[in-house]
Design a protein around this motif. Structure first.
Motif, PDB file in Angstrom:
ATOM      1  N   SER A   1     -25.834 -53.924  18.089  1.00  0.00           N
ATOM      2  CA  SER A   1     -24.769 -53.086  18.629  1.00  0.00           C
ATOM      3  C   SER A   1     -25.033 -51.640  18.209  1.00  0.00           C
ATOM      4  CB  SER A   1     -23.395 -53.519  18.114  1.00  0.00           C
ATOM      5  OG  SER A   1     -23.030 -54.785  18.615  1.00  0.00           O
ATOM      6  N   HIS A   2     -24.602 -50.692  19.029  1.00  0.00           N
ATOM      7  CA  HIS A   2     -24.810 -49.268  18.748  1.00  0.00           C
ATOM      8  C   HIS A   2     -23.527 -48.502  19.054  1.00  0.00           C
ATOM      9  CE1 HIS A   2     -29.169 -50.106  18.731  1.00  0.00           C
ATOM     10  NE2 HIS A   2     -28.963 -50.763  19.856  1.00  0.00           N
ATOM     11  N   VAL A   3     -23.239 -47.510  18.227  1.00  0.00           N
ATOM     12  CA  VAL A   3     -22.089 -46.627  18.431  1.00  0.00           C
ATOM     13  C   VAL A   3     -22.564 -45.187  18.258  1.00  0.00           C
ATOM     14  CG1 VAL A   3     -19.824 -45.929  17.577  1.00  0.00           C
ATOM     15  CG2 VAL A   3     -20.442 -48.357  17.637  1.00  0.00           C
ATOM     16  N   ALA A   4     -22.115 -44.311  19.153  1.00  0.00           N
ATOM     17  CA  ALA A   4     -22.525 -42.908  19.067  1.00  0.00           C
ATOM     18  C   ALA A   4     -21.536 -42.041  19.823  1.00  0.00           C
ATOM     19  CB  ALA A   4     -23.932 -42.712  19.633  1.00  0.00           C
ATOM     20  N   THR A   5     -21.668 -40.736  19.630  1.00  0.00           N
ATOM     21  CA  THR A   5     -20.929 -39.735  20.405  1.00  0.00           C
ATOM     22  C   THR A   5     -21.703 -38.431  20.325  1.00  0.00           C
ATOM     23  OG1 THR A   5     -18.731 -38.779  20.792  1.00  0.00           O
ATOM     24  CG2 THR A   5     -19.475 -38.943  18.497  1.00  0.00           C
TER      25      THR A   5
END
Length: 409
Positions: free
Chosen positions: A21-25
């Motif tokens: 899973s990946h999370v970014a902004t």
């Protein structure tokens, strides 16, 4: 997080096919392309390296067969993320990833990503965010379309086409597409779940289907087309019987095999001669609301082949077009308005030249107009010679059930 421009969440279920899973902004570079002769040409620029997320719209890939049609979604969206949180579900670890023009810049980006983890809080459970879930056409119109495809198959025009129906509506004034994503993830995590917001557009996906996985070091290519669906039952005995019936179904196996052959042909365009093989045929994969019949096709990429080359050789995914692919896309265009993002592909470029790309089924697209959000979502079924229109209609209802619940309860 969900309200920020560029907000990204690629959330897998942690199962054997969904490890990361990946999370970014806050992407530092964004591309929105339209009507490019070579759809994936921007990806050939080395600036779009690891940490790049992209979305290719179905209609852009189908244009070779359909000609120009109204554009619902940009042909290709790319965003490059210098800071990224990557979760390894198999090892129970999380990495704060930073990239930049030098070590110092990369370290700053990694620290920024680590800060997101430190500030994380359990999300609240939002109420149903949509005001309505309205079909774009009557049920009978879909059944008539299925019957027409069966007739065209009987006339020798094609073997299979994936025909879809659409629903739409508006979110409540205080609601946001991220609310839909949060509701969809509650007990329904999929291998390729996603939320992505770019400007006044957003995407929410609960896709179980891998389009392409490419290991840039070993050169292995993998595709896992889905064809064949049954609704699940709360009764364990009946549920097991439904899965067994799906795996034994001559119709569903034939439908799956057609797409396996199509994907073998597509992968062969970018693979070493003789390397394309079917690694797994007619396997059952079970998800919260459905059982699927899934096969695995693999190949070994030729030297020099890049993710852009792979996407160019295979897009749009064969499982949501039909066979022969070119003719199936023409038939789809005869019966459906443009699809937009639905049944395109969402992908991420990885270290070492790797790629993971999903098929955007179980997906809703959102557009913000005058301060409010509207949405559109679709579900389809593979139509073959012995398809029954009412049964195919029922299959679309099963496939859309999770998104319907996430939107309107």
């Amino acid at each position: 997080m969900g309200g920020a421009d560029g907000a990204l969440a690629l959330l897998s279920d942690g199962g054997p096919e969904g490890r990361w899973s990946h999370v970014a902004t806050a992407p530092d570079r964004v591309h929105l392309g339209a009507l490019e002769a070579d759809l994936f040409a921007p990806l050939r620029d080395p600036a779009w390296g690891a940490g790049t997320v992209g979305l290719a719209a179905y209609d852009a890939g189908a244009r070779q067969a359909t000609g120009e049609r109204p554009v619902l979604w940009p042909d290709l969206i790319l965003a490059r993320y210098p800071a990224l949180l990557s979760f390894d579900h198999h090892q129970g670890r999380v990495r704060a990833v930073g990239r930049g023009r030098g070590l110092a810049e990369a370290a700053v980006a990694a620290d920024r990503a680590a800060g997101w983890l430190a500030a994380a809080r359990p999300p609240a459970s939002p109420e149903a965010p949509a005001e309505a879930f309205t079909p774009e056409a009557e049920d009978q119109a879909y059944c008539d379309g299925v019957a027409q495809v069966v007739a065209r198959i009987g006339a020798g025009e094609l073997f299979q086409a994936n025909i879809a129906r659409a629903w739409g509506g508006a979110l409540k004034p205080e609601a946001d597409p991220f609310d839909v994503f949060l509701r969809l993830q509650q007990g329904r995590a999929s291998p390729y779940g996603a939320f992505w917001r770019i400007g006044d557009r957003a995407l929410v996906s609960n896709s179980p289907e891998l389009f392409l996985a490419f290991d840039g070091e070993t050169r292995r290519i993998e595709a896992r087309p889905i064809k064949g669906t049954r609704a699940r039952s709360v009764d364990p005995v009946e549920d097991a019987a439904l899965a067994a019936a799906l795996q034994a179904s001559a119709k569903d196996r034939a439908e799956n095999l057609m797409i396996v052959d199509l994907m073998r042909n597509d992968l062969a365009r970018a693979s070493r001669f003789g390397s394309v093989a079917v690694e797994r045929l007619f396997a059952i994969e079970s998800h919260p609301t459905v059982h699927h019949l899934v096969s695995t096709v693999v190949g070994r990429a030729e030297p020099g082949v890049t993710p852009a080359d792979l996407l160019d050789a295979t897009f749009p995914p064969g499982s949501i077009t039909g066979a022969p692919k070119h003719q199936a896309m023409k038939v789809i265009a005869d019966l459906e308005p443009p699809r937009g993002a639905w049944c395109g592909s969402l992908f991420i470029l990885e270290e070492g030249g790797g790629l993971t790309a999903s098929v955007l089924i179980r997906t809703a697209s959102f557009e913000r107009r005058d301060g409010g959000w509207t949405y559109r979502t679709l579900a389809g079924a593979g139509i073959v010679a012995d398809s029954d229109p009412q049964a195919e209609l029922a299959e679309t209802e099963v496939k859309i059930s999770a998104l319907r619940h996430a939107l309107v309860g």
